[in-house]
Motif scaffolding. Structure first.
Motif, PDB file in Angstrom:
ATOM      1  N   GLY A 119       1.046  -1.164  -0.089  1.00  0.00           N
ATOM      2  CA  GLY A 119      -0.133   0.000  -0.021  1.00  0.00           C
ATOM      3  C   GLY A 119       0.889   1.490   0.137  1.00  0.00           C
ATOM      4  O   GLY A 119       2.062   1.277   0.299  1.00  0.00           O
ATOM      5  N   LYS A 120       0.172   2.533  -0.427  1.00  0.00           N
ATOM      6  CA  LYS A 120       0.998   3.642  -0.241  1.00  0.00           C
ATOM      7  C   LYS A 120       0.962   3.864   1.238  1.00  0.00           C
ATOM      8  O   LYS A 120       0.041   3.574   2.022  1.00  0.00           O
ATOM      9  CB  LYS A 120       0.001   4.817  -0.980  1.00  0.00           C
ATOM     10  CG  LYS A 120       0.284   4.639  -2.528  1.00  0.00           C
ATOM     11  CD  LYS A 120      -0.321   5.720  -3.043  1.00  0.00           C
ATOM     12  CE  LYS A 120      -0.254   5.421  -4.915  1.00  0.00           C
ATOM     13  NZ  LYS A 120      -0.943   6.594  -5.385  1.00  0.00           N
ATOM     14  N   GLY A 121       1.947   4.729   1.597  1.00  0.00           N
ATOM     15  CA  GLY A 121       2.443   4.899   2.995  1.00  0.00           C
ATOM     16  C   GLY A 121       1.386   6.115   3.746  1.00  0.00           C
ATOM     17  O   GLY A 121       0.884   6.679   3.005  1.00  0.00           O
ATOM     18  N   THR A 122       1.268   5.634   4.977  1.00  0.00           N
ATOM     19  CA  THR A 122       0.478   6.907   5.673  1.00  0.00           C
ATOM     20  C   THR A 122       1.350   7.138   6.953  1.00  0.00           C
ATOM     21  O   THR A 122       1.937   6.624   7.531  1.00  0.00           O
ATOM     22  CB  THR A 122      -0.786   6.347   6.106  1.00  0.00           C
ATOM     23  OG1 THR A 122      -1.461   7.044   6.853  1.00  0.00           O
ATOM     24  CG2 THR A 122      -0.524   4.814   7.150  1.00  0.00           C
ATOM     25  N   GLN A 123       1.345   8.690   6.884  1.00  0.00           N
ATOM     26  CA  GLN A 123       2.365   9.141   7.793  1.00  0.00           C
ATOM     27  C   GLN A 123       1.762   9.207   9.451  1.00  0.00           C
ATOM     28  O   GLN A 123       0.630   9.450   9.491  1.00  0.00           O
ATOM     29  CB  GLN A 123       2.764  10.887   7.541  1.00  0.00           C
ATOM     30  CG  GLN A 123       3.482  11.409   8.434  1.00  0.00           C
ATOM     31  CD  GLN A 123       4.950  11.200   8.350  1.00  0.00           C
ATOM     32  OE1 GLN A 123       5.230  10.972   7.412  1.00  0.00           O
ATOM     33  NE2 GLN A 123       5.555  10.913   9.466  1.00  0.00           N
ATOM     34  N   VAL A 124       2.643   8.718  10.126  1.00  0.00           N
ATOM     35  CA  VAL A 124       2.395   8.927  11.621  1.00  0.00           C
ATOM     36  C   VAL A 124       3.473   9.725  12.109  1.00  0.00           C
ATOM     37  O   VAL A 124       4.535   9.506  12.064  1.00  0.00           O
ATOM     38  CB  VAL A 124       2.437   7.250  12.200  1.00  0.00           C
ATOM     39  CG1 VAL A 124       2.365   7.619  13.756  1.00  0.00           C
ATOM     40  CG2 VAL A 124       1.226   6.573  11.684  1.00  0.00           C
ATOM     41  N   THR A 125       3.073  10.781  13.063  1.00  0.00           N
ATOM     42  CA  THR A 125       3.754  11.730  13.735  1.00  0.00           C
ATOM     43  C   THR A 125       3.390  11.483  14.867  1.00  0.00           C
ATOM     44  O   THR A 125       2.327  12.034  15.366  1.00  0.00           O
ATOM     45  CB  THR A 125       3.949  13.098  13.007  1.00  0.00           C
ATOM     46  OG1 THR A 125       3.977  12.875  11.564  1.00  0.00           O
ATOM     47  CG2 THR A 125       4.700  13.955  13.864  1.00  0.00           C
ATOM     48  N   VAL A 126       4.236  11.575  16.008  1.00  0.00           N
ATOM     49  CA  VAL A 126       4.146  11.239  17.479  1.00  0.00           C
ATOM     50  C   VAL A 126       5.042  12.407  18.079  1.00  0.00           C
ATOM     51  O   VAL A 126       6.105  12.691  17.908  1.00  0.00           O
ATOM     52  CB  VAL A 126       4.532   9.839  18.206  1.00  0.00           C
ATOM     53  CG1 VAL A 126       4.050  10.069  19.640  1.00  0.00           C
ATOM     54  CG2 VAL A 126       3.822   8.952  17.432  1.00  0.00           C
ATOM     55  N   SER A 127       4.408  13.441  18.654  1.00  0.00           N
ATOM     56  CA  SER A 127       4.988  14.597  19.375  1.00  0.00           C
ATOM     57  C   SER A 127       5.307  14.304  20.632  1.00  0.00           C
ATOM     58  O   SER A 127       4.492  13.739  21.353  1.00  0.00           O
ATOM     59  CB  SER A 127       4.083  15.919  19.075  1.00  0.00           C
ATOM     60  OG  SER A 127       2.997  15.830  19.758  1.00  0.00           O
ATOM     61  N   SER A 128       6.314  14.920  20.995  1.00  0.00           N
ATOM     62  CA  SER A 128       6.559  14.904  22.588  1.00  0.00           C
ATOM     63  C   SER A 128       6.223  15.835  23.541  1.00  0.00           C
ATOM     64  O   SER A 128       5.488  16.740  22.972  1.00  0.00           O
ATOM     65  CB  SER A 128       8.121  14.732  22.654  1.00  0.00           C
ATOM     66  OG  SER A 128       8.778  15.888  22.241  1.00  0.00           O
TER      67      SER A 128
END
Length: 128
Positions: A119-128
């Motif tokens: 699949g095409k990627g999906t962005q996951v961003t976790v902020s601190s």
């Protein structure tokens, strides 16, 4: 024939996300499945994989106890439930499927086998 991933986004550390990946044009239940990720400046990493035959589910050590892979046969969809997220989980996440009948979950996630569908990627961003 395709895999369509969704569910990524921005979340604070300790939060949760659920990634979905719907298959079309083929029956996902007949395939080994997996989730992979690639962080900026790093290579692709196998996060979690299940062999076509089922059996033991593989999880990378860095995600054990926090991420859970599953599939819904009726919806022809695979999922990655992500809990207790950490900033180091930030990456583009990819779903994949493999017809191979021999490899275990660990084998599929090893990176040594070329998965059949991505699949095409999906962005996951976790902020601190």
């Amino acid at each position: 024939v395709q895999l369509q991933a969704s569910g990524g986004g921005l979340v604070q550390a300790g939060g949760s996300l659920r990634l979905s990946c719907e298959a079309s044009g083929f029956t996902l239940d007949y395939y080994g499945i997996g989730w992979f990720r690639q962080a900026p400046g790093k290579g692709r990493e196998g996060v979690s994989c299940i062999a076509r035959s089922g059996g033991n589910t593989y999880y990378a050590d860095s995600v054990k106890g926090r991420l859970t892979i599953s599939r819904d046969k009726a919806k022809n969809t695979m999922y990655l439930q992500m809990d207790s997220l950490k900033p180091e989980d930030t990456a583009v996440y990819f779903c994949a499927a493999a017809w191979n009948v021999i490899l275990s979950g660990a084998g599929l996630c090893s990176g040594d086998y070329d998965m059949d569908y991505w699949g095409k990627g999906t962005q996951v961003t976790v902020s601190s």
